[in-house]
Design a protein around this motif. Structure first.
Motif, PDB file in Angstrom:
ATOM      1  N   TYR A 107     -19.754  11.989  -9.431  1.00  0.00           N
ATOM      2  CA  TYR A 107     -18.329  11.785  -9.218  1.00  0.00           C
ATOM      3  C   TYR A 107     -17.712  10.932 -10.321  1.00  0.00           C
ATOM      4  N   ILE A 108     -16.403  11.076 -10.470  1.00  0.00           N
ATOM      5  CA  ILE A 108     -15.593  10.222 -11.335  1.00  0.00           C
ATOM      6  C   ILE A 108     -14.841   9.237 -10.440  1.00  0.00           C
ATOM      7  N   ASN A 109     -14.896   7.958 -10.805  1.00  0.00           N
ATOM      8  CA  ASN A 109     -14.242   6.900 -10.012  1.00  0.00           C
ATOM      9  C   ASN A 109     -14.811   6.820  -8.596  1.00  0.00           C
ATOM     10  N   HIS A 110     -16.146   6.870  -8.491  1.00  0.00           N
ATOM     11  CA  HIS A 110     -16.742   6.767  -7.150  1.00  0.00           C
ATOM     12  C   HIS A 110     -16.715   5.333  -6.624  1.00  0.00           C
ATOM     13  N   GLU A 111     -16.490   4.358  -7.510  1.00  0.00           N
ATOM     14  CA  GLU A 111     -16.343   2.962  -7.100  1.00  0.00           C
ATOM     15  C   GLU A 111     -15.003   2.427  -7.602  1.00  0.00           C
ATOM     16  N   VAL A 112     -14.374   1.603  -6.763  1.00  0.00           N
ATOM     17  CA  VAL A 112     -13.165   0.901  -7.174  1.00  0.00           C
ATOM     18  C   VAL A 112     -13.574  -0.496  -7.598  1.00  0.00           C
ATOM     19  N   VAL A 126       0.848  -1.192   0.000  1.00  0.00           N
ATOM     20  CA  VAL A 126       0.000   0.000   0.000  1.00  0.00           C
ATOM     21  C   VAL A 126       0.885   1.244   0.000  1.00  0.00           C
ATOM     22  N   HIS A 127       0.820   2.021  -1.073  1.00  0.00           N
ATOM     23  CA  HIS A 127       1.549   3.288  -1.152  1.00  0.00           C
ATOM     24  C   HIS A 127       0.689   4.449  -0.656  1.00  0.00           C
ATOM     25  N   ASN A 128      -0.618   4.349  -0.917  1.00  0.00           N
ATOM     26  CA  ASN A 128      -1.524   5.410  -0.469  1.00  0.00           C
ATOM     27  C   ASN A 128      -2.939   4.858  -0.433  1.00  0.00           C
ATOM     28  N   ASN A 129      -3.631   5.091   0.666  1.00  0.00           N
ATOM     29  CA  ASN A 129      -5.020   4.651   0.803  1.00  0.00           C
ATOM     30  C   ASN A 129      -5.741   5.609   1.736  1.00  0.00           C
ATOM     31  N   THR A 130      -6.496   6.524   1.162  1.00  0.00           N
ATOM     32  CA  THR A 130      -7.248   7.486   1.970  1.00  0.00           C
ATOM     33  C   THR A 130      -8.743   7.178   1.961  1.00  0.00           C
ATOM     34  N   SER A 131      -9.116   5.958   1.501  1.00  0.00           N
ATOM     35  CA  SER A 131     -10.517   5.554   1.544  1.00  0.00           C
ATOM     36  C   SER A 131     -10.901   5.214   2.982  1.00  0.00           C
ATOM     37  N   ARG A 162     -15.017   8.983  -2.360  1.00  0.00           N
ATOM     38  CA  ARG A 162     -15.607  10.316  -2.524  1.00  0.00           C
ATOM     39  C   ARG A 162     -14.482  11.300  -2.877  1.00  0.00           C
ATOM     40  N   PRO A 163     -14.822  12.485  -3.409  1.00  0.00           N
ATOM     41  CA  PRO A 163     -13.793  13.410  -3.897  1.00  0.00           C
ATOM     42  C   PRO A 163     -12.661  13.631  -2.900  1.00  0.00           C
ATOM     43  N   THR A 168      -6.220   4.755  -8.436  1.00  0.00           N
ATOM     44  CA  THR A 168      -7.471   5.428  -8.762  1.00  0.00           C
ATOM     45  C   THR A 168      -7.699   6.568  -7.788  1.00  0.00           C
ATOM     46  N   LYS A 169      -8.354   7.623  -8.265  1.00  0.00           N
ATOM     47  CA  LYS A 169      -8.645   8.807  -7.449  1.00  0.00           C
ATOM     48  C   LYS A 169     -10.033   9.317  -7.796  1.00  0.00           C
ATOM     49  N   CYS A 170     -10.803   9.616  -6.772  1.00  0.00           N
ATOM     50  CA  CYS A 170     -12.165  10.113  -6.985  1.00  0.00           C
ATOM     51  C   CYS A 170     -12.147  11.635  -7.111  1.00  0.00           C
ATOM     52  N   GLU A 171     -12.881  12.130  -8.109  1.00  0.00           N
ATOM     53  CA  GLU A 171     -12.978  13.573  -8.339  1.00  0.00           C
ATOM     54  C   GLU A 171     -14.433  13.962  -8.606  1.00  0.00           C
ATOM     55  N   ARG A 172     -14.750  15.204  -8.335  1.00  0.00           N
ATOM     56  CA  ARG A 172     -16.105  15.688  -8.588  1.00  0.00           C
ATOM     57  C   ARG A 172     -16.281  15.963 -10.084  1.00  0.00           C
ATOM     58  N   ARG A 173     -17.411  15.548 -10.630  1.00  0.00           N
ATOM     59  CA  ARG A 173     -17.691  15.774 -12.050  1.00  0.00           C
ATOM     60  C   ARG A 173     -18.173  17.224 -12.244  1.00  0.00           C
TER      61      ARG A 173
END
Length: 352
Positions: free
Chosen positions: A157-162, A91-96, A197-198, A138-143
């Motif tokens: 959202y963009i990429n709201h699900e992994v 895991v390099h980054n996980n902010t979920s 989420r974003p 993957t990264k979630c962003e607001r559409r």
């Protein structure tokens, strides 16, 4: 009338218990009778018939073997046919909101479409022969152009699900050449791994290895592998015509046939596999002594659901290969033991 109950061929299903379940010490052998091994007779009795086949499941009949052999196939299917699964997660980054350990566990349970024949079992330093690398970024962003009144996350959202489809294979060594015809990927691309989420993002490196279900359930190639014995309904005497329909309703629809003119009751042997053996007929005193429920001792109805690389029709041949390798190992060990005994005897003779 149906053929009578035979304790050699049938297992009795009685109102309160099941009887005649035990086989002999040597299956198919009985005292004071010649049951010496005959490959021709065994081949004549053995049968494998496919009853239903789909993309992910198979139902087939295995006839003419002892329960110990059928159960060995079932256990091998569950625990000893190799598959490839994610074993190590970096895991390099996980902010979920899903913690690293839980997400790593979910990733390990993803069935992968990877032929285990191309891989070795892991040992020591990872190589391109025993490890497949995936990347998940993957990264979630607001559409920006989302409708103001939208409430669906897919619109907001963009990429709201992994999803499992977002796993990206990173070829190592010669893998790009060897596996180019069937690139490693999840067998189901729509498995939801997490929701974002974003501002939330995930960046991981995943290492998949070859393993067995007896080491971890995620390596099991099947969702389920089970069998049951073929139901057998034995009519011991005629059913009175005025009770024919009541008798028919005690069984699964289609198993008991009633002549519309004479009301004569019979068993449709082609539909016997559908019977659930609920024993409802034993609850009615008017049918006492009319019927005996049983199961055929050497007729196994298998139901297998495949997950991962193997199509369902390949699973039984794979289990047979594993069993043959076990038998080969036992034979070699026995031959080695006999050689050791003969050497010891020769030494003893020389000393004398």
């Amino acid at each position: 009338m149906s053929q009578g109950f035979d304790p050699r061929k049938h297992v009795a299903v009685n109102p309160e218990r099941v009887s005649h379940t035990s086989s002999t010490d040597y299956p198919g052998h009985f005292a004071d009778e010649d049951h010496s091994w005959n490959p021709a007779k065994f081949k004549k009795r053995l049968a494998v018939r496919i009853e239903r086949l789909s993309n992910r499941s198979i139902e087939f009949d295995l006839v003419g073997v002892d329960a110990s052999i059928a159960n060995a196939f079932r256990r091998i299917l569950l625990a000893e046919v190799p598959t490839v699964c994610i074993e190590r997660v970096y895991v390099h980054n996980n902010t979920s909101i899903i913690v690293d350990e839980v997400l790593a566990h979910r990733l390990g349970l993803i069935p992968l479409n990877v032929d285990p024949r191309f891989m070795d079992y892991p040992g020591g330093q990872p190589t391109d022969r025993d490890t497949i690398v995936f990347k998940l970024c993957t990264k979630c962003e607001r559409r920006r152009n989302a409708p103001r009144d939208a409430k669906d996350p897919a619109q907001l959202y963009i990429n709201h699900e992994v999803l499992s489809s977002q796993l990206e294979w990173v070829p190592q060594g010669e893998q790009a050449t060897v596996m180019s015809a069937n690139p490693p990927a999840p067998s189901n691309p729509n498995i939801v791994l997490a929701k974002l989420r974003p501002g939330q993002e995930i960046e991981m490196e995943l290492h998949a290895v070859k393993g067995l279900g007896k080491d971890h359930a995620k390596f099991s190639p099947v969702a389920t592998a089970s069998y049951r014995l073929l139901p057998k309904i034995i009519l011991k005497k005629e059913i009175p015509p005025h009770l024919a329909e009541k008798f028919q309703n005690c069984f699964t629809k289609g198993v008991i046939k009633v002549d519309p003119r004479t009301k004569r009751v019979g068993v449709d042997e082609s539909q016997a596999r559908r019977e659930t053996m609920s024993r409802e007929v034993y609850r009615h005193p008017e049918f006492e002594g009319c019927v005996q429920l049983a199961r055929v001792r050497n007729h196994f109805l298998f139901n297998i659901e495949s997950e991962g690389f193997y199509p369902p029709e390949r699973l039984l041949p794979e289990a047979i290969q594993v069993m043959r390798s076990k038998i080969r190992t036992i034979r070699e060990a026995a031959q080695s033991l006999l050689q050791d005994v003969s050497v010891v005897e020769d030494v003893e003779m020389d000393e004398r």
